[in-house]
Design a protein around this motif. Structure first.
Motif, PDB file in Angstrom:
ATOM      1  N   TYR A 208      33.460  97.935  -4.263  1.00  0.00           N
ATOM      2  CA  TYR A 208      31.971  97.588  -3.952  1.00  0.00           C
ATOM      3  C   TYR A 208      31.182  96.711  -3.598  1.00  0.00           C
ATOM      4  O   TYR A 208      30.236  96.778  -3.700  1.00  0.00           O
TER       5      TYR A 208
ATOM      6  N   PRO B 123      31.522  98.526 -19.371  1.00  0.00           N
ATOM      7  CA  PRO B 123      31.091  99.968 -19.907  1.00  0.00           C
ATOM      8  C   PRO B 123      32.652 100.393 -20.154  1.00  0.00           C
ATOM      9  O   PRO B 123      32.540 101.366 -20.969  1.00  0.00           O
TER      10      PRO B 123
ATOM     11  N   ALA C 282      36.232 110.112 -21.931  1.00  0.00           N
ATOM     12  CA  ALA C 282      35.370 110.485 -21.105  1.00  0.00           C
ATOM     13  C   ALA C 282      36.079 110.610 -19.781  1.00  0.00           C
ATOM     14  O   ALA C 282      37.451 111.337 -19.596  1.00  0.00           O
TER      15      ALA C 282
ATOM     16  N   LEU D 214      32.770 101.405  -6.836  1.00  0.00           N
ATOM     17  CA  LEU D 214      31.716 101.429  -7.191  1.00  0.00           C
ATOM     18  C   LEU D 214      31.493 100.675  -8.108  1.00  0.00           C
ATOM     19  O   LEU D 214      32.379  99.921  -8.585  1.00  0.00           O
ATOM     20  N   ASP D 215      30.137  99.634  -8.664  1.00  0.00           N
ATOM     21  CA  ASP D 215      30.139  98.838  -9.354  1.00  0.00           C
ATOM     22  C   ASP D 215      30.519  99.602 -10.927  1.00  0.00           C
ATOM     23  O   ASP D 215      29.706 100.176 -10.923  1.00  0.00           O
ATOM     24  N   PRO D 216      31.745  98.699 -11.501  1.00  0.00           N
ATOM     25  CA  PRO D 216      32.089  99.144 -12.721  1.00  0.00           C
ATOM     26  C   PRO D 216      31.141  99.329 -13.793  1.00  0.00           C
ATOM     27  O   PRO D 216      31.076  99.706 -14.701  1.00  0.00           O
ATOM     28  N   VAL D 217      30.276  98.761 -13.920  1.00  0.00           N
ATOM     29  CA  VAL D 217      29.077  97.911 -15.241  1.00  0.00           C
ATOM     30  C   VAL D 217      28.039  98.822 -14.988  1.00  0.00           C
ATOM     31  O   VAL D 217      27.451  98.139 -15.304  1.00  0.00           O
ATOM     32  N   ARG D 218      27.563  99.438 -13.779  1.00  0.00           N
ATOM     33  CA  ARG D 218      26.666  99.997 -13.634  1.00  0.00           C
ATOM     34  C   ARG D 218      26.102 101.266 -13.050  1.00  0.00           C
ATOM     35  O   ARG D 218      27.565 101.222 -12.400  1.00  0.00           O
TER      36      ARG D 218
ATOM     37  N   GLU E 283      18.888 101.620  -6.666  1.00  0.00           N
ATOM     38  CA  GLU E 283      19.538 100.168  -5.651  1.00  0.00           C
ATOM     39  C   GLU E 283      19.403  99.722  -4.274  1.00  0.00           C
ATOM     40  O   GLU E 283      18.592  99.333  -3.772  1.00  0.00           O
TER      41      GLU E 283
ATOM     42  N   TYR F  28      28.740 105.775 -15.903  1.00  0.00           N
ATOM     43  CA  TYR F  28      29.036 104.631 -14.850  1.00  0.00           C
ATOM     44  C   TYR F  28      30.592 104.924 -14.145  1.00  0.00           C
ATOM     45  O   TYR F  28      31.035 106.254 -14.283  1.00  0.00           O
TER      46      TYR F  28
ATOM     47  N   HIS G  63      33.676 104.878 -13.993  1.00  0.00           N
ATOM     48  CA  HIS G  63      35.639 105.397 -14.433  1.00  0.00           C
ATOM     49  C   HIS G  63      35.206 106.823 -15.204  1.00  0.00           C
ATOM     50  O   HIS G  63      36.172 107.332 -14.996  1.00  0.00           O
ATOM     51  N   GLN G  64      33.610 107.280 -15.671  1.00  0.00           N
ATOM     52  CA  GLN G  64      33.916 108.669 -15.266  1.00  0.00           C
ATOM     53  C   GLN G  64      33.911 109.366 -14.523  1.00  0.00           C
ATOM     54  O   GLN G  64      33.422 110.728 -14.803  1.00  0.00           O
TER      55      GLN G  64
END
Lengths: 315, 306, 346
Positions: A209, A306, A315, C121-125, C133, C169, C171-172
């Protein structure tokens, strides 16, 4: 998520119970007869067997160990850790609480120093891998992790206190007194943190990423900080948490060297004076603090990631 | 850099469930047998420096009686002499030769660290493999004890334990071992659990092998190498802990030429004779640095990811 | 050519002044990677062009230099791993290899976008935030407007309940949905060229066709050119207009799709075609017709790089590297015997 928290709290309770047993055992398993020790210390001369027996009864040492533990732990729950044998017979809990803020001040200053130095250094090293900065940070980190704090302390004292006369070296009277002890204390953590920041950032920067961000034309600063460092923060937080424990342990030595009247010095003086109630109280107290701190680190994960936050929400 | 393997995966933040050090241990398990570890180790300049430092240190320890110009305890110089040809590192308050004391100190530091790690490894392998193999109540009780001790920073607990005894190098060694074994035991237990499930162990069980025999013949050979490697990697940490405790007066006592104890002696004359602290301090630093460099290099070489 | 006026205009506008000029022209590109055992010549003198709105497929085994080529175009070779050592990458006449870093950044994402094999993708955003962005890195947009556009594009690539799912996010999302989100991110600025590096390889077989269909659909409505990189000639047929086959860091054949399928000139291409009969085959399968391993790019064979594996190799093949020659209408191949023999007929 809720199940996780319940499980976490249950194991916390078990470990806290273990810590209390350990603390109690450390005081009562020590070789020698504490009653005789204390009697002779108060008398200032050899005690007779009757005197020692009286003291033993007074201290409750004639009761079975389990009973002693229960009454000690019962007191501890109510905040009563007994009376110190040295320190003018003050309450152990009062002594600990009086000293705690000073150690926290020292440890927090040291931690901040370490973070302020180590994170930028680690980022710079990761950004320019195999550059001069990278190698220099590696050498610095190796030295920081290898040169003992109790040696560095005296080097610092010699340079800044004796030669340059810039800073005071012993005691606790002014903010300047904080400088040398906290630098000494920060050193080891800073070394570990630098390397860890570098390696976890490098790992994140190798992720797909990050390449996506670059391919989409994000500014390199945004890629580095918003995505790179933000994702590397999880292992970094863990190490900061773990180093905090090491800092508090290191504080024992540093406080002793710089004559800083904190928890560590209290404990070490207690150890040298064989002040068992104080030692027991110290172990129980610090053990509880460490256990709670580990809990805080785990909760910080939940905040930082998260994937953990949403666990079990289907989820 | 030594703590990197302590980091759990972000997906499973529970300390009890993550045995991250185990991952490191398993990683070193297989490739240990691979040839050329030493040659690859020597490719890295930092590991080379570490190797040289450690070899020098071992030589100093072994050859101390031949190399030392004076007896470490003999009072054969003036007080607080600065470094000179006859006393390369100067002399202490009683006129003892510092250089000779430091050479003999290498024996004490290395020896104590070596025996402590032997003790630690032995205790850890015994407890870890028995609990891992038996499981059940014994296992959970022992693991709670391990959790409790691991809740403390090792050095802190070692200081308290050492303080309970009459200070000496022996009590120091016991104190260190009594605290340090737990982390290793946990690793051993994890390894045993992993090995226990492997086919050849199951096969031995089906064939009706006795438990003790299975443990000794099949499990220990798989568990020992990574533990020994880990113990080697931690040598620097142990040396640091030994000198720290001695410095605090909880280990070797004067006139023993132990480096930490020498620092403790020297600190009273720090302003007038800083060389009393400088040389023992440098000796400790060099020893710890040497083992850390070597350990880091070894970790890199044995890590198949690199 | 660059659409600055209307964001919503869905058709391609080809400027009269740039008509006929290729969108991207790569000339003699050379890229080297560093490895412990030596320098790897990953891309060794590759040239090709892509016209506006065209779909070019680059095909070859893994390690043939096709991904390195794509990364070189955008300047994405990691500094510690390797570097472009020669050639030109002319994007509308501007050499991307010599422009300033900031200019290259402006082109990335906005004019040329890229999607990768792994849909990460960036996992925390949040997904919506990540697309916004990118939009905000190139356009002066408010948070709100960028978010709305992100949602719009997520809908466009077929994410149901896009307004809601934008708050998720990564992971979902499933792998296929993440790849859709990445396509949304890549096309949100209506780039002129989309580089798709094995965009379906990491996905389930059933999802692969959907993603390819989506790419074609997006191209129909936004009109960008696509450079598709794949090891799978099977997906190329219905997708690309032209095909370029790479082997050992070099281009070995290039032709319009139909011509390549009908009359493959290079024995390597013939080998590749031999394994394209089944779309659902295991993608990790070795090419059945081609035995042996791809050449080492550290010290490549002196002659034709395919010679060691070629069933028809002659003395000449081992001695000298064949030139890339015209063998048909817009059909070129680098084989000494490309014109003499039809490998396929034997």
């Amino acid at each position: 998520m809720r199940r996780y928290i319940v499980r976490r709290l249950a194991s916390l309770a078990v470990v806290l119970w273990g810590v209390s047993i350990l603390a109690f055992a450390l005081g009562s398993l020590a070789p020698g007869d504490p009653a005789r020790l204390l009697m002779e210390r108060t008398l200032g001369h050899q005690a007779t067997d009757e005197e020692v027996a009286g003291m033993r009864q007074e201290l409750g040492l004639d009761r079975p160990a389990v009973e002693q533990y229960v009454s000690w732990a019962g007191g501890a729950v109510r905040g009563d850790l007994g009376t110190s044998w040295s320190n003018r017979n003050d309450q152990v809990s009062d002594l600990l609480l009086e000293r705690l803020p000073r150690t926290v001040m020292l440890a927090v200053t040291a931690m901040l120093t370490a973070v302020i130095v180590a994170v930028p250094l680690g980022v710079a090293a990761a950004r320019r891998r195999n550059s001069v900065t990278d190698h220099a940070s590696r050498v610095a980190a190796l030295l920081g992790a290898s040169v003992p704090g109790f040696f560095v302390a005296y080097l610092l004292m010699f340079v800044f206190g004796v030669r340059l006369r810039l800073l005071p070296i012993f005691g606790f009277d002014s903010p300047q007194h904080l400088v040398l002890p906290s630098i000494t204390l920060a050193l080891g953590s800073a070394a570990i943190l630098t390397r860890l920041t570098r390696s976890s950032l490098l790992e994140v920067l190798g992720e797909d990423y990050i390449r996506v961000g670059r391919a989409m034309g994000l500014r390199s600063r945004a890629v580095l900080f918003r995505h790179g460092l933000r994702n590397a923060v999880i292992p970094i937080l863990t190490v900061i948490g773990l180093s905090f424990g090491h800092l508090l342990a290191g504080a024992v030595i540093v406080e002793w060297i710089f004559n800083w009247p904190g928890l560590g010095k209290l404990a070490l003086d207690g150890i040298h004076a064989r002040d068992y109630p104080l030692i027991q109280g110290f172990v129980l107290f610090t053990g509880t603090v460490f256990v709670l701190m580990n809990l805080a680190i785990d909760l910080a994960y939940v905040w930082a990631d998260p994937r953990v936050r949403f666990q079990g929400q289907g989820a | 850099m030594t703590d990197i393997q302590l980091i759990g995966s972000p997906m499973a933040p529970e300390a009890e469930e993550v045995v991250p050090a185990l991952v490191g241990a398993e990683r070193v398990l297989q490739p240990l047998a691979r040839r050329g570890v030493f040659r690859r180790l020597m490719r890295d300049w930092t590991a080379r420096i570490g190797f040289v430092l450690v070899v020098l240190l071992v030589l100093a320890a072994v050859l101390a009686p031949l190399l030392a110009p004076h007896e470490p305890l003999a009072l054969d110089g003036g007080s607080f002499e600065s470094p000179s040809w006859s006393h390369p590192f100067g002399t202490d308050r009683l006129g003892r030769d510092l250089f000779s004391r430091i050479l003999f100190g290498a024996r004490l530091s290395l020896g104590t660290a070596f025996f402590a790690s032997l003790l630690i490894t032995f205790a850890a392998v015994f407890v870890g493999s028995v609990t891992g193999f038996l499981g059940g109540a014994v296992d959970s009780v022992v693991m709670r004890v391990v959790d409790t001790i691991l809740a403390f920073p090792s050095l802190l607990l070692a200081i308290v334990v050492a303080g309970l005894f009459k200070p000496s190098l022996w009590s120091l060694m016991l104190a260190l071992a009594s605290v340090w074994w737990v982390g290793y035991a946990r690793i051993v237990r994890g390894l045993v659990l992993a090995v226990r499930e492997r086919q050849f162990v199951t096969a031995a069980r089906v064939a009706g092998g006795r438990s003790s025999r299975i443990l000794i013949r099949h499990i220990l050979p798989n568990v020992l190498p990574p533990v020994i490697v880990l113990a080697t990697l931690e040598m620097g940490t142990l040396i640091l802990a030994i000198s720290a405790l001695s410095f605090l007066g909880l280990g070797a006592q004067p006139p023993t030429p132990e480096w930490g104890a020498m620092l403790n002696e020297g600190k009273n004359h720090f302003f007038s004779a800083p060389h009393l602290m400088l040389f023992p301090g440098l000796a400790i630093s060099a020893a710890v640095l040497g083992f850390n460099l070597l350990g880091d290099g070894l970790r890199d070489v044995l890590d198949p990811k690199s | 050519m660059r659409q600055t006026t209307s964001q919503a205009q869905p058709t391609v506008t080809v400027d009269a002044s740039t008509a006929g000029r290729p969108l991207l022209e790569v000339r003699d590109l050379r890229t080297e990677y560093r490895s412990p055992s030596g320098i790897v010549r990953a891309v060794d003198g590759v040239s090709f062009t892509i016209n506006p709105g065209e779909v070019l497929a680059v095909v070859g085994e893994s390690g043939c230099g096709k991904t390195a080529t794509a990364l070189s175009i955008l300047g994405l070779i990691p500094r510690h791993a390797g570097q472009v050592v020669g050639g030109q990458v002319l994007f509308e006449g501007e050499d991307l290899l010599s422009v300033r870093a900031e200019r290259l950044r402006q082109i990335r994402g906005d004019r040329i976008a890229m999607i990768f094999q792994e849909p990460t993708l960036d996992p925390v955003r949040r997904i919506g935030d990540q697309i916004s962005e990118v939009l905000r890195a190139h356009r002066a947009l408010s948070h709100h407007d960028a978010w709305n556009q992100a949602v719009e594009f997520l809908g466009l690539v077929g994410i149901p309940r896009a307004a809601e799912r934008a708050r998720d996010y990564p992971h979902q999302f499933s792998g296929g949905m993440r790849q859709r989100a990445l396509i949304a991110m890549a096309v949100a600025l209506r780039p002129d060229l989309l580089i798709a590096d094995e965009p379906t390889t990491a996905l389930d077989v059933t999802i692969q066709a959907q993603i390819l269909e989506l790419l074609l659909e997006v191209r129909r409505s936004l009109g960008m050119a696509i450079l598709l990189i794949t090891h799978d000639l099977g997906i190329v047929a219905g997708f690309a207009e032209r095909v370029m086959v790479m082997y050992g860091g070099r281009k070995v054949e290039e032709a319009p799709v139909r011509s390549l399928y009908r009359q493959p000139k290079h024995p390597y291409t013939w080998g590749l075609l031999g394994c394209t009969t089944r779309l659902d085959g295991n993608r990790r399968d070795r090419l059945p017709q081609i035995t042996g391993a791809p050449p080492s790019l550290i010290s490549p064979p002196t002659g034709c790089r395919f010679a060691p594996r070629c069933p028809h190799a002659q003395e000449l093949c081992r001695a000298s590297y064949p030139a890339l020659l015209e063998v048909g209408d817009r059909h070129r191949a680098a084989c000494h015997f490309a014109e003499g023999e039809e490998w396929g007929s034997s």
